[in-house]
Write a protein that holds these residues in place. Structure first.
Motif, PDB file in Angstrom:
ATOM      1  N   THR A   1       4.769  -4.354  -5.967  1.00 23.26           N
ATOM      2  CA  THR A   1       5.417  -3.770  -7.142  1.00 23.26           C
ATOM      3  C   THR A   1       4.804  -4.291  -8.424  1.00 23.26           C
ATOM      4  N   TRP A   2       4.613  -5.622  -8.478  1.00 22.11           N
ATOM      5  CA  TRP A   2       4.081  -6.211  -9.712  1.00 22.11           C
ATOM      6  C   TRP A   2       2.604  -5.886  -9.909  1.00 22.11           C
ATOM      7  N   ILE A   3       1.840  -5.692  -8.820  1.00 31.54           N
ATOM      8  CA  ILE A   3       0.445  -5.243  -8.959  1.00 31.54           C
ATOM      9  C   ILE A   3       0.410  -3.913  -9.701  1.00 31.54           C
TER      10      ILE A   3
ATOM     11  N   LEU B   1       7.634 -14.322 -12.507  1.00 29.93           N
ATOM     12  CA  LEU B   1       7.097 -15.516 -13.151  1.00 29.93           C
ATOM     13  C   LEU B   1       6.097 -16.234 -12.257  1.00 29.93           C
ATOM     14  N   GLY B   2       6.280 -16.132 -10.944  1.00 31.59           N
ATOM     15  CA  GLY B   2       5.345 -16.764 -10.037  1.00 31.59           C
ATOM     16  C   GLY B   2       4.016 -16.024  -9.933  1.00 31.59           C
ATOM     17  N   LEU B   3       4.066 -14.708 -10.139  1.00 28.21           N
ATOM     18  CA  LEU B   3       2.872 -13.884  -9.922  1.00 28.21           C
ATOM     19  C   LEU B   3       2.117 -13.527 -11.197  1.00 28.21           C
ATOM     20  N   VAL B   4       2.790 -13.545 -12.350  1.00 27.22           N
ATOM     21  CA  VAL B   4       2.152 -13.015 -13.556  1.00 27.22           C
ATOM     22  C   VAL B   4       0.849 -13.731 -13.920  1.00 27.22           C
ATOM     23  N   PRO B   5       0.747 -15.080 -13.828  1.00 22.65           N
ATOM     24  CA  PRO B   5      -0.553 -15.678 -14.207  1.00 22.65           C
ATOM     25  C   PRO B   5      -1.683 -15.258 -13.277  1.00 22.65           C
ATOM     26  N   VAL B   6      -1.431 -15.265 -11.961  1.00 20.84           N
ATOM     27  CA  VAL B   6      -2.505 -14.959 -11.020  1.00 20.84           C
ATOM     28  C   VAL B   6      -2.892 -13.485 -11.080  1.00 20.84           C
ATOM     29  N   LEU B   7      -1.944 -12.598 -11.369  1.00 21.30           N
ATOM     30  CA  LEU B   7      -2.276 -11.183 -11.491  1.00 21.30           C
ATOM     31  C   LEU B   7      -3.067 -10.908 -12.768  1.00 21.30           C
ATOM     32  N   LEU B   8      -2.713 -11.563 -13.852  1.00 27.43           N
ATOM     33  CA  LEU B   8      -3.505 -11.415 -15.074  1.00 27.43           C
ATOM     34  C   LEU B   8      -4.923 -11.930 -14.853  1.00 27.43           C
TER      35      LEU B   8
ATOM     36  N   PHE C   1     -11.515 -12.254  -4.163  1.00 30.94           N
ATOM     37  CA  PHE C   1     -11.087 -12.461  -2.786  1.00 30.94           C
ATOM     38  C   PHE C   1     -10.150 -13.663  -2.667  1.00 30.94           C
ATOM     39  N   ASP C   2     -10.398 -14.682  -3.496  1.00 32.22           N
ATOM     40  CA  ASP C   2      -9.638 -15.919  -3.346  1.00 32.22           C
ATOM     41  C   ASP C   2      -8.189 -15.796  -3.788  1.00 32.22           C
ATOM     42  N   VAL C   3      -7.851 -14.757  -4.579  1.00 32.91           N
ATOM     43  CA  VAL C   3      -6.462 -14.634  -5.022  1.00 32.91           C
ATOM     44  C   VAL C   3      -5.659 -13.657  -4.181  1.00 32.91           C
ATOM     45  N   LEU C   4      -6.305 -12.964  -3.241  1.00 36.86           N
ATOM     46  CA  LEU C   4      -5.563 -11.989  -2.434  1.00 36.86           C
ATOM     47  C   LEU C   4      -4.423 -12.649  -1.674  1.00 36.86           C
ATOM     48  N   GLY C   5      -4.734 -13.765  -1.005  1.00 38.95           N
ATOM     49  CA  GLY C   5      -3.683 -14.469  -0.276  1.00 38.95           C
ATOM     50  C   GLY C   5      -2.623 -15.014  -1.198  1.00 38.95           C
ATOM     51  N   GLN C   6      -3.044 -15.522  -2.370  1.00 41.84           N
ATOM     52  CA  GLN C   6      -2.099 -16.061  -3.341  1.00 41.84           C
ATOM     53  C   GLN C   6      -1.146 -14.977  -3.826  1.00 41.84           C
ATOM     54  N   ILE C   7      -1.678 -13.768  -4.060  1.00 42.71           N
ATOM     55  CA  ILE C   7      -0.829 -12.654  -4.482  1.00 42.71           C
ATOM     56  C   ILE C   7       0.090 -12.227  -3.342  1.00 42.71           C
ATOM     57  N   ALA C   8      -0.484 -12.088  -2.140  1.00 38.04           N
ATOM     58  CA  ALA C   8       0.313 -11.635  -0.994  1.00 38.04           C
ATOM     59  C   ALA C   8       1.412 -12.615  -0.635  1.00 38.04           C
ATOM     60  N   SER C   9       1.238 -13.907  -0.973  1.00 33.28           N
ATOM     61  CA  SER C   9       2.287 -14.895  -0.672  1.00 33.28           C
ATOM     62  C   SER C   9       3.552 -14.626  -1.474  1.00 33.28           C
ATOM     63  N   GLY C  10       3.450 -13.737  -2.487  1.00 33.52           N
ATOM     64  CA  GLY C  10       4.638 -13.348  -3.245  1.00 33.52           C
ATOM     65  C   GLY C  10       5.515 -12.349  -2.518  1.00 33.52           C
ATOM     66  N   GLY C  11       5.080 -11.891  -1.336  1.00 31.41           N
ATOM     67  CA  GLY C  11       5.903 -10.979  -0.547  1.00 31.41           C
ATOM     68  C   GLY C  11       5.790  -9.541  -1.019  1.00 31.41           C
ATOM     69  N   GLY C  12       6.760  -8.720  -0.587  1.00 29.28           N
ATOM     70  CA  GLY C  12       6.719  -7.297  -0.874  1.00 29.28           C
ATOM     71  C   GLY C  12       6.710  -6.968  -2.351  1.00 29.28           C
ATOM     72  N   GLU C  13       7.409  -7.789  -3.147  1.00 31.60           N
ATOM     73  CA  GLU C  13       7.452  -7.473  -4.575  1.00 31.60           C
ATOM     74  C   GLU C  13       6.097  -7.664  -5.248  1.00 31.60           C
ATOM     75  N   ALA C  14       5.171  -8.364  -4.576  1.00 30.09           N
ATOM     76  CA  ALA C  14       3.818  -8.491  -5.134  1.00 30.09           C
ATOM     77  C   ALA C  14       3.197  -7.116  -5.323  1.00 30.09           C
TER      78      ALA C  14
ATOM     79  N   ALA D   1       9.819  -6.849   4.382  1.00 30.61           N
ATOM     80  CA  ALA D   1       9.376  -7.110   3.005  1.00 30.61           C
ATOM     81  C   ALA D   1      10.277  -6.384   2.019  1.00 30.61           C
ATOM     82  N   SER D   2      10.662  -7.089   0.986  1.00 33.23           N
ATOM     83  CA  SER D   2      11.467  -6.485  -0.074  1.00 33.23           C
ATOM     84  C   SER D   2      10.574  -6.201  -1.275  1.00 33.23           C
ATOM     85  N   PHE D   3      10.532  -4.943  -1.660  1.00 32.86           N
ATOM     86  CA  PHE D   3       9.688  -4.558  -2.783  1.00 32.86           C
ATOM     87  C   PHE D   3      10.443  -4.602  -4.105  1.00 32.86           C
ATOM     88  N   ALA D   4      11.715  -4.973  -4.063  1.00 30.89           N
ATOM     89  CA  ALA D   4      12.515  -5.035  -5.286  1.00 30.89           C
ATOM     90  C   ALA D   4      12.011  -6.175  -6.175  1.00 30.89           C
ATOM     91  N   PRO D   5      11.725  -5.900  -7.434  1.00 31.18           N
ATOM     92  CA  PRO D   5      11.222  -6.956  -8.323  1.00 31.18           C
ATOM     93  C   PRO D   5      12.303  -7.969  -8.664  1.00 31.18           C
TER      94      PRO D   5
END
Length: 493
Positions: free
Chosen positions: A58-60, A211-218, A43-56, A201-205
């Motif tokens: 895509t990267w998920i 680079l901002g999202l890869v650690p938190v998504l892993l 639950f604690d990373v949902l906001g952190q991931i969503a702060s990446g915008g629409g491309e989050a 929201a832009s879903f384009a990667p």
């Protein structure tokens, strides 16, 4: 006339490092799956991931296909083939020896008291303060809430697994229910008011977003092997582990993808934060309930805090068992730390050590960034991400070595295409882990290498010196503690 050599009989599965007394077989397939969901859906990373915008979004999806799928395959095979108590500790020891296994387990274990005392307790306090009852910042009420949260999680790890598993199961159900209700409410809100967040929201990667999202998504996707730490407490791990990993992995992907889409559809662009993302978006979409919105929002906040608590509990249950096995095997200071309680069947001494560690880290984090909760949350979450990902730098190669050197061990489930498929999947997972570990430890370095602009203070809310003190300082401290633990044990042997 030469006599053809006789083929030796297959070797039996390796025994655990040491027989563990006082264990009870309590976990069935549903329990293993529920524990995986409770631990992995963060639950604690949902906001952190969503702060990446629409491309989050895509990267998920990309990382689910490119990382989570091969990760689930190799850990499902290994977990079923080597189901002994201690899980990853046993695997690394069999592959590389006790010293490497002890250091690896230390990083895996310490992630959880650091995470509990930093990320989880801070987002829980922020939610309670904003939606249930005022706590303030640095007040007696604030400290009291955080201490109660930490030690409630430790208590649920201390009770017998026969009872504790129902707490984590309730937490898993609370997560799925809360995310389902939130996502459905966001759709109703969008139908009534329009999906303005998605319009912008832009879903384009992009490379910056990746680079901002890869650690938190892993970090969000790893951990499905955690229930294997209680391998000797499972009724039928050879059959249940692969199925449980597959089902919980699918649930986790949906529970990240759909709520992040819901948050982005409701929250105005640029207003999604790591610490407040989920509940702030809930505050907005619950307006569709009219006069009931206030009580329902308070109920949602309590459910949210309970889910965070059980998330910490699930990890304490499994990681404390791993570290207890390390201590019992002579790899961490005193063997007494590895003792399992005769009646409860839990490593009470290690549970208490985790509680003390979480408390100390909470107090240290309270003084970070002059009480800026958002900055504290981001930096402490990164510390937890770093220590956990670094542990996989030894765990994943251990899986490959076991596949190559212990092929005779019966494998109830096998990765498609045999050894070649296993090595390819594990190598892909390892490449992701190396990338995520580097980005977590040294954010901004790869951006500068490829010519991208990166403002460190603006991104993290603290200076690089403060950031590295917490991240690199934690890693160096852990290496020192691990070396001292091994040396101290050998000095007494």
């Amino acid at each position: 006339m030469s006599v053809p050599p006789t083929r030796s009989a297959p070797a039996p599965p390796p025994p655990p490092p040491e027989t563990v007394p006082h264990l009870h077989r309590s976990l069935r397939r549903f329990d293993i799956m529920a524990m995986g969901v409770a631990a992995v859906i963060s639950f604690d990373v949902l906001g952190q991931i969503a702060s990446g915008g629409g491309e989050a979004v895509t990267w998920i999806a990309v990382i689910a296909a490119g990382f989570l799928l091969p990760y689930a395959l190799v850990f499902a095979e290994t977990g079923a083939a080597f189901p002994q108590e201690g899980g990853p500790y046993v695997w690394v020891k069999l592959a590389f020896g006790r010293t490497t296994a002890a250091l690896t387990t230390l990083f895996y274990w310490v992630t959880n008291p650091v995470w509990l005392g930093g990320s989880l307790v801070f987002i829980a306090a922020e939610s309670w303060d904003g939606f249930v009852s005022p706590l303030g910042s640095g007040t007696v009420a604030d400290y009291t809430f955080k201490l109660l949260f930490i030690w409630a999680a430790i208590l649920t790890a201390i009770v017998s697994l026969r009872r504790g598993k129902w707490i984590t199961t309730a937490g898993a159900a609370a997560k799925v229910l809360a995310l389902a209700v939130f996502s459905g409410t966001a759709v109703a809100y969008g139908v009534e008011h329009g999906f303005h967040g998605l319009d912008h929201a832009s879903f384009a990667p992009t490379a910056v977003g990746f680079l901002g999202l890869v650690p938190v998504l892993l970090f969000a996707y790893v951990g499905f092997e955690a229930p294997n730490a209680a391998g000797d407490e499972m009724h039928d791990p050879q059959r249940d582990v692969p199925v449980s990993i597959g089902i919980s992995g699918l649930i986790a992907t949906c529970c990240y993808l759909l709520p992040v889409l819901a948050i982005l559809s409701a929250a105005p662009a640029g207003q999604v934060t790591g610490i407040g993302g989920f509940m702030d978006a809930a505050r907005l979409v619950f307006a569709v309930y009219g006069g009931w919105s206030g009580p329902l929002l308070t109920t949602a906040a309590v459910l949210f805090v309970f889910a965070l608590l059980t998330q910490g509990s699930a990890w304490m249950i499994v990681s404390d068992r791993m570290q207890a096995m390390t201590a019992a095997d002579g790899g961490f200071f005193s063997r007494g730390l590895g003792a399992f309680h005769a009646r409860l069947g839990t490593p009470v001494r290690m549970n208490l050590l985790s509680g003390i560690t979480a408390t100390l880290f909470m107090v240290a984090a309270m003084h970070l960034a002059s009480g800026d909760a958002a900055a504290v949350f981001g930096v402490v979450l990164t510390v937890a991400i770093t220590t956990l990902l670094l542990s996989y730098l030894a765990i994943v190669p251990a899986l490959i070595r076991l596949r190559l050197r212990r092929a005779e061990v019966p494998r109830p489930y096998e990765v498609p295409f045999g050894t070649r498929g296993f090595v390819v999947c594990a190598s892909l997972v390892y490449a992701w882990i190396v990338l995520g570990s580097w980005v977590a430890l040294f954010p901004g370095t790869l951006e500068h290498l490829v010519g991208l602009r990166y403002d460190f203070a603006d991104t993290w809310g603290v200076s690089r010196a403060t950031f590295e003190t917490f991240t690199l300082g934690t890693v160096i401290l852990l290496l020192a503690i691990g070396a001292a633990g091994l040396w101290g044990r050998r000095a007494r042997d």
